[in-house]
Scaffold this motif. Structure first.
Motif, PDB file in Angstrom:
ATOM      1  N   LEU A 198       0.498  -0.632  -0.570  1.00 40.07           N
ATOM      2  CA  LEU A 198      -0.210   0.269  -0.026  1.00 40.07           C
ATOM      3  C   LEU A 198       1.265   1.147  -0.027  1.00 40.07           C
ATOM      4  O   LEU A 198       0.702   1.998  -0.612  1.00 40.07           O
ATOM      5  N   VAL A 199       1.830   1.461   1.076  1.00 39.82           N
ATOM      6  CA  VAL A 199       2.555   2.877   0.731  1.00 39.82           C
ATOM      7  C   VAL A 199       3.597   3.149  -0.569  1.00 39.82           C
ATOM      8  O   VAL A 199       3.671   4.457  -0.584  1.00 39.82           O
ATOM      9  N   ILE A 200       4.260   1.666  -0.558  1.00 41.98           N
ATOM     10  CA  ILE A 200       5.123   1.889  -2.245  1.00 41.98           C
ATOM     11  C   ILE A 200       3.863   1.959  -3.194  1.00 41.98           C
ATOM     12  O   ILE A 200       4.833   3.560  -4.153  1.00 41.98           O
ATOM     13  N   SER A 201       2.314   1.339  -3.452  1.00 41.04           N
ATOM     14  CA  SER A 201       1.998   1.972  -4.760  1.00 41.04           C
ATOM     15  C   SER A 201       1.827   3.414  -4.616  1.00 41.04           C
ATOM     16  O   SER A 201       1.491   4.614  -5.283  1.00 41.04           O
ATOM     17  N   ALA A 202       1.182   3.605  -2.901  1.00 40.70           N
ATOM     18  CA  ALA A 202       0.510   4.799  -3.351  1.00 40.70           C
ATOM     19  C   ALA A 202       1.783   6.388  -3.489  1.00 40.70           C
ATOM     20  O   ALA A 202       1.677   7.379  -3.947  1.00 40.70           O
ATOM     21  N   VAL A 203       2.924   6.046  -2.798  1.00 47.50           N
ATOM     22  CA  VAL A 203       4.297   6.835  -3.078  1.00 47.50           C
ATOM     23  C   VAL A 203       5.104   6.977  -4.393  1.00 47.50           C
ATOM     24  O   VAL A 203       5.194   8.166  -4.785  1.00 47.50           O
ATOM     25  N   GLU A 204       4.810   5.486  -5.185  1.00 45.11           N
ATOM     26  CA  GLU A 204       4.982   5.875  -6.552  1.00 45.11           C
ATOM     27  C   GLU A 204       4.013   6.618  -7.269  1.00 45.11           C
ATOM     28  O   GLU A 204       4.286   7.702  -7.751  1.00 45.11           O
ATOM     29  N   GLN A 205       3.240   6.255  -6.964  1.00 44.67           N
ATOM     30  CA  GLN A 205       1.657   7.185  -7.675  1.00 44.67           C
ATOM     31  C   GLN A 205       1.906   8.553  -7.297  1.00 44.67           C
ATOM     32  O   GLN A 205       1.828   9.808  -8.853  1.00 44.67           O
ATOM     33  N   ARG A 206       2.267   9.156  -6.218  1.00 41.05           N
ATOM     34  CA  ARG A 206       2.467  10.605  -6.337  1.00 41.05           C
ATOM     35  C   ARG A 206       3.780  11.112  -6.847  1.00 41.05           C
ATOM     36  O   ARG A 206       3.763  12.418  -7.452  1.00 41.05           O
ATOM     37  N   LEU A 207       4.999  10.077  -6.702  1.00 37.98           N
ATOM     38  CA  LEU A 207       6.479  10.344  -7.652  1.00 37.98           C
ATOM     39  C   LEU A 207       5.780  10.786  -8.921  1.00 37.98           C
ATOM     40  O   LEU A 207       6.470  11.739  -9.699  1.00 37.98           O
ATOM     41  N   GLU A 208       4.775   9.458  -9.692  1.00 34.73           N
ATOM     42  CA  GLU A 208       4.791  10.244 -11.447  1.00 34.73           C
ATOM     43  C   GLU A 208       3.584  11.124 -11.154  1.00 34.73           C
ATOM     44  O   GLU A 208       4.105  11.852 -12.294  1.00 34.73           O
ATOM     45  N   GLU A 209       3.188  12.055 -10.141  1.00 37.32           N
ATOM     46  CA  GLU A 209       2.056  13.166 -10.291  1.00 37.32           C
ATOM     47  C   GLU A 209       3.263  14.727 -10.136  1.00 37.32           C
ATOM     48  O   GLU A 209       3.508  14.907 -11.045  1.00 37.32           O
ATOM     49  N   LEU A 210       4.709  14.309  -9.816  1.00 38.73           N
ATOM     50  CA  LEU A 210       5.051  14.799  -9.211  1.00 38.73           C
ATOM     51  C   LEU A 210       6.325  15.061 -10.415  1.00 38.73           C
ATOM     52  O   LEU A 210       6.264  16.494 -11.308  1.00 38.73           O
ATOM     53  N   ALA A 211       6.360  14.153 -11.054  1.00 42.96           N
ATOM     54  CA  ALA A 211       7.715  14.159 -12.668  1.00 42.96           C
ATOM     55  C   ALA A 211       6.540  14.736 -13.008  1.00 42.96           C
ATOM     56  O   ALA A 211       6.718  15.572 -14.602  1.00 42.96           O
ATOM     57  N   ALA A 212       5.236  14.555 -13.691  1.00 43.25           N
ATOM     58  CA  ALA A 212       4.471  15.041 -15.079  1.00 43.25           C
ATOM     59  C   ALA A 212       4.187  16.811 -14.435  1.00 43.25           C
ATOM     60  O   ALA A 212       3.204  17.588 -15.506  1.00 43.25           O
ATOM     61  N   GLY A 213       4.582  17.356 -13.366  1.00 42.04           N
ATOM     62  CA  GLY A 213       4.651  19.046 -12.831  1.00 42.04           C
ATOM     63  C   GLY A 213       3.601  18.987 -11.841  1.00 42.04           C
ATOM     64  O   GLY A 213       3.213  20.226 -11.819  1.00 42.04           O
ATOM     65  N   ASP A 214       2.573  18.293 -11.548  1.00 39.60           N
ATOM     66  CA  ASP A 214       1.590  18.866 -10.495  1.00 39.60           C
ATOM     67  C   ASP A 214       2.612  18.885  -9.565  1.00 39.60           C
ATOM     68  O   ASP A 214       2.513  17.532  -8.311  1.00 39.60           O
ATOM     69  N   LEU A 215       2.854  19.698  -8.653  1.00 37.13           N
ATOM     70  CA  LEU A 215       3.114  19.896  -7.695  1.00 37.13           C
ATOM     71  C   LEU A 215       1.716  20.247  -5.984  1.00 37.13           C
ATOM     72  O   LEU A 215       2.734  20.507  -4.846  1.00 37.13           O
ATOM     73  N   ARG A 216       0.677  20.481  -6.322  1.00 37.68           N
ATOM     74  CA  ARG A 216       0.039  20.224  -5.311  1.00 37.68           C
ATOM     75  C   ARG A 216      -0.471  19.047  -4.986  1.00 37.68           C
ATOM     76  O   ARG A 216      -1.625  19.054  -4.157  1.00 37.68           O
ATOM     77  N   THR A 217       0.133  17.883  -5.304  1.00 41.78           N
ATOM     78  CA  THR A 217      -0.492  16.430  -5.069  1.00 41.78           C
ATOM     79  C   THR A 217       0.170  16.082  -3.621  1.00 41.78           C
ATOM     80  O   THR A 217       1.144  16.593  -3.496  1.00 41.78           O
ATOM     81  N   LYS A 218      -0.482  15.112  -2.755  1.00 44.55           N
ATOM     82  CA  LYS A 218       0.160  15.039  -1.608  1.00 44.55           C
ATOM     83  C   LYS A 218      -1.163  13.823  -1.857  1.00 44.55           C
ATOM     84  O   LYS A 218      -1.694  13.336  -2.213  1.00 44.55           O
ATOM     85  N   ILE A 219       0.076  13.036  -0.696  1.00 40.27           N
ATOM     86  CA  ILE A 219      -0.827  11.988  -0.293  1.00 40.27           C
ATOM     87  C   ILE A 219      -1.728  11.914   0.978  1.00 40.27           C
ATOM     88  O   ILE A 219      -1.650  12.591   1.582  1.00 40.27           O
ATOM     89  N   ASP A 220      -2.891  10.715  -0.169  1.00 36.60           N
ATOM     90  CA  ASP A 220      -4.198  11.345   0.903  1.00 36.60           C
ATOM     91  C   ASP A 220      -4.674   9.763   1.594  1.00 36.60           C
ATOM     92  O   ASP A 220      -5.769   9.649   1.963  1.00 36.60           O
ATOM     93  N   VAL A 221      -4.047   8.817   0.942  1.00 34.18           N
ATOM     94  CA  VAL A 221      -4.238   7.485   1.790  1.00 34.18           C
ATOM     95  C   VAL A 221      -3.140   7.534   2.980  1.00 34.18           C
ATOM     96  O   VAL A 221      -2.318   7.859   3.652  1.00 34.18           O
ATOM     97  N   ASP A 222      -4.604   6.681   3.813  1.00 32.03           N
ATOM     98  CA  ASP A 222      -3.845   6.526   4.915  1.00 32.03           C
ATOM     99  C   ASP A 222      -2.498   5.661   5.289  1.00 32.03           C
ATOM    100  O   ASP A 222      -3.398   3.573   5.618  1.00 32.03           O
ATOM    101  N   PHE A 223      -1.976   5.670   6.124  1.00 34.24           N
ATOM    102  CA  PHE A 223      -1.077   5.134   6.021  1.00 34.24           C
ATOM    103  C   PHE A 223      -1.182   3.764   7.292  1.00 34.24           C
ATOM    104  O   PHE A 223      -1.226   4.625   8.545  1.00 34.24           O
ATOM    105  N   PRO A 224      -0.367   2.840   7.957  1.00 39.37           N
ATOM    106  CA  PRO A 224       0.210   2.205   8.925  1.00 39.37           C
ATOM    107  C   PRO A 224       0.643   2.951  10.156  1.00 39.37           C
ATOM    108  O   PRO A 224       1.009   3.693   9.546  1.00 39.37           O
ATOM    109  N   ARG A 225       0.371   2.654  10.904  1.00 37.91           N
ATOM    110  CA  ARG A 225       1.010   3.686  12.316  1.00 37.91           C
ATOM    111  C   ARG A 225       2.614   3.452  12.096  1.00 37.91           C
ATOM    112  O   ARG A 225       3.303   4.465  12.038  1.00 37.91           O
TER     113      ARG A 225
END
Length: 328
Positions: A198-225
């Motif tokens: 779950l963590v790897i997929s969420a971080v990978e998706q946000r990194l792809e959005e950052l690479a595409a130029g979307d600097l306002r993206t953020k991680i909305d997935v609830d990570f484990p404690r």
């Protein structure tokens, strides 16, 4: 408990087979015994009933006790078949053998049932039909002797059966606990793998959005404690660079009088080496330390008189007007 039940089921099957063997032995003995076909017929009926109960019961205590009683009927039939023969005393050992094989049921109650049936047969036979028990008639002391031997064997078999039952139950519980621990460990490994995925997929998706130029993206997935800190990136604060390294720091600010004084001392030191104090005249460090710590008052040397007058003022004026001449 499954292992204990499986052991008892196999024991019932073994006793069913033993009952069939007992019936065949009685049929074979009918050739030499000369007692007719009544003993073989009785043995056949006993074997059929014992095998039927052993193979078609519910596996409860009633079934095991019934099978144990059926096994103990074969020594009685053999005594009836060989009544009046010299082999009757030897055939009493069949009681002990049949009592011993009942231990395969791993149930002390079945052993007690078989021992009680043996004692009842000897007591009733000794007083009702002694010719069916001993070839020399009734003998109560012989009955007591056989009873003592049966009691001793029964005690040993009961102890063995109880220990076997406890051992099998403990082994089954240990295997169940081991299986539960393995299942719990497998579930924990699966949970950790799911969280990491779950963590790897969420971080990978946000990194792809950052690479595409979307600097306002953020991680909305609830990570484990344990992985909550991975949602944000903390940048360490660095000190503002001034362009000066540690070695290029400016020297400390010193007054002009201190600089002139140190320069004058260096000039005197290099110009007049003969005026240096001898090493032998110096006081050792240990003596100086002890002298400082001493409470005895020291005698201060007489302070030379301060020169006064016109000559002293001229020296001061010359030192102020030309300080650079005294530098080395």
């Amino acid at each position: 408990m499954d292992q204990l039940q499986a052991l008892r089921t196999n024991g019932l099957r073994a006793l069913a087979f033993a009952s069939i063997i007992g019936a065949l032995i009685v049929w074979l003995g009918a050739i030499w015994a000369g007692s007719g076909f009544m003993p073989p017929i009785a043995a056949t009926i006993a074997a059929a009933l014992t095998a039927y109960v052993a193979l078609n019961g519910q596996g409860d205590i009633t079934q095991r006790c019934a099978v144990a009683a059926g096994i103990m009927t074969f020594p009685m039939i053999l005594l009836y078949q060989w009544a009046g023969s010299s082999w009757m005393i030897d055939l009493h050992m069949v009681f002990f053998a049949c009592l011993a094989i009942i231990v395969v049921l791993a149930d002390w109650r079945a052993i007690i049932t078989a021992a009680a049936l043996t004692a009842l047969h000897h007591l009733l036979g000794n007083f009702v039909a002694p010719e069916l028990v001993y070839n020399n008639g009734a003998d109560f002391l012989r009955v007591v002797l056989h009873a003592v031997v049966v009691i001793a064997e029964t005690a040993a078999l009961v102890f063995l059966s109880v220990q076997l039952q406890r051992l099998i139950i403990a082994q089954a519980e240990a295997e169940a606990n081991k299986r539960a621990m393995e299942e719990a460990a497998a579930a924990e490994r699966q949970r950790v793998a799911d969280e990491q995925r779950l963590v790897i997929s969420a971080v990978e998706q946000r990194l792809e959005e950052l690479a595409a130029g979307d600097l306002r993206t953020k991680i909305d997935v609830d990570f484990p404690r344990p992985m909550q800190n991975s949602r944000t990136v903390s940048t360490p604060r660095r000190p503002i660079s001034t362009g000066l390294s540690v070695r290029s720091r400016p020297p400390p600010i010193t007054s002009r009088a201190v600089l002139l004084k140190s320069a004058a001392h260096r000039t005197i030191w290099h110009a007049a080496p003969n005026s240096r104090p001898a090493l032998s005249n110096r006081t050792p460090r240990s003596r100086r330390t002890s002298a400082r710590k001493s409470t005895r008052p020291r005698e201060m040397p007489a302070r030379p008189a301060k020169p006064s007058g016109k000559r002293s003022s001229l020296r001061k004026q010359a030192a102020r007007s030309s300080p650079a001449q005294s530098l080395p």
